[in-house]
Design an enzyme around this catalytic site. Sequence first.
Site, short mmCIF file in Angstrom:
data_model
loop_
_atom_site.label_atom_id
_atom_site.label_comp_id
_atom_site.label_asym_id
_atom_site.label_seq_id
_atom_site.Cartn_x
_atom_site.Cartn_y
_atom_site.Cartn_z
N GLN A 34 -29.87 54.99 107.40
CA GLN A 34 -29.42 53.61 107.19
C GLN A 34 -30.56 52.73 106.68
O GLN A 34 -31.66 52.74 107.21
CB GLN A 34 -28.88 53.02 108.49
CG GLN A 34 -28.24 51.65 108.28
CD GLN A 34 -27.75 51.02 109.57
OE1 GLN A 34 -28.53 50.54 110.36
NE2 GLN A 34 -26.43 51.02 109.76
N CYS A 56 -26.02 44.39 111.68
CA CYS A 56 -27.04 44.04 112.66
C CYS A 56 -26.97 42.55 112.99
O CYS A 56 -27.02 41.71 112.09
CB CYS A 56 -28.43 44.40 112.17
SG CYS A 56 -29.73 44.00 113.38
N LYS A 95 -21.93 50.03 107.17
CA LYS A 95 -21.68 49.71 108.58
C LYS A 95 -21.56 48.20 108.70
O LYS A 95 -22.46 47.47 108.27
CB LYS A 95 -22.84 50.25 109.44
CG LYS A 95 -22.75 49.91 110.93
CD LYS A 95 -21.76 50.80 111.66
CE LYS A 95 -22.02 50.89 113.15
NZ LYS A 95 -22.19 49.65 113.87
N GLY A 151 -17.26 50.98 118.95
CA GLY A 151 -17.18 49.93 119.96
C GLY A 151 -16.40 50.35 121.18
O GLY A 151 -15.21 50.66 121.09
N ASP A 152 -17.07 50.40 122.33
CA ASP A 152 -16.44 50.69 123.63
C ASP A 152 -15.89 52.12 123.73
O ASP A 152 -14.89 52.35 124.42
CB ASP A 152 -15.33 49.69 123.95
CG ASP A 152 -15.85 48.26 124.08
OD1 ASP A 152 -17.08 48.10 124.14
OD2 ASP A 152 -15.03 47.33 124.13
N GLY A 175 -22.23 54.50 120.08
CA GLY A 175 -23.55 53.89 120.15
C GLY A 175 -24.07 53.86 121.56
O GLY A 175 -24.64 54.83 122.06
#
Length: 330
Positions: free
Chosen positions: A77, A107, A146, A208-209, A231
């Site tokens: 990345q 970010c 991303k 996410g989650d 992540g």
Amino acid sequence: MNVTAKPLVIGSVRLAAPVVLAPMAGVCDAPYRVIAHGYGAALVCTEMVSDKGLLYNNVHTEEMLHIEPGEHPVSMQIFGSEPETMAKAAARVEAAGADIVDINMGCPVKKVVSNGEGSALMRDLPRAEAIIRAVVHAVSIPVTVKMRTGWNEAEFTAPELAKRAEAAGAAAVAVHGRTREQFYSGHADWSKIAAVVQAVSIPVIGNGDIADGPSAGRMLAETGCSGVMIGRGAQGNPWVFREVTRYLQDGTILPPPSAAEKYRQLLAHFQALVAYKGAYTGLREMRSHASWYTKGLPGSAALRERLNRAESVAAFVAIVEAQLEQAVDR
């Protein structure tokens, strides 16, 4: 929920499973990427690499281009705000051996967005599209993007950014279901990931989650996304990739790792980190990883305090080996 996942293909790269390690600063160095790949992450992503750092031959940035043989396929990345420098950085990434180049447009950190990079690009879609187009033209490997859902709840720009990314030649996009304003608080809004899926024909990877097999299965089922990106759920927990991959294959819920497994992996990770970065850096960087590995284990708070005070590799190893011996005897 039993979900049979389809293969995930990103341009010319075909993944063994639709399960991806998210790019995380301070986490996704080469030692951890190899570990994650060994546990079933079908694609691993690097920490974000500065385009300007590559342009000016910054030593630390150059070191981040290193790829181990055991981590392919790997996505590297890059982040920046200028099409020309991002294109040059992408070419460097391809020359370093990356299988995919990913562009960071998610970010949320202030020092990044204040330079017009990361999530800030979700507020400047023409510039974002120009960057993607320049990067696509500069390399022959697939390009991905991303992003987050938007800057805040009022600026839900992810579907439009994804459309522009597809038009500019991106092979896939990954969407973290939080806004920049949220950082990592609250809950990821998977409905917004579903909206991105509806907006484009290229693969969308949901992020996410996701903490285990069932949550990964729900992400796929509720959003229609093509793959999952993990992540924070992978911090000190490379087993999550094994668990998710198996669940998506046949619905099996694997048991969590034992305390002994965690201590063994902690030691192996530490030894790899020291071999890669040296004793001084490895010892200090392992402190964060150790706190994640030991979370929830008996006496973990006192253990973390002792590990943080360890001033040598031998002292750190002795502390963990003593814990491992106790765990095996239980």
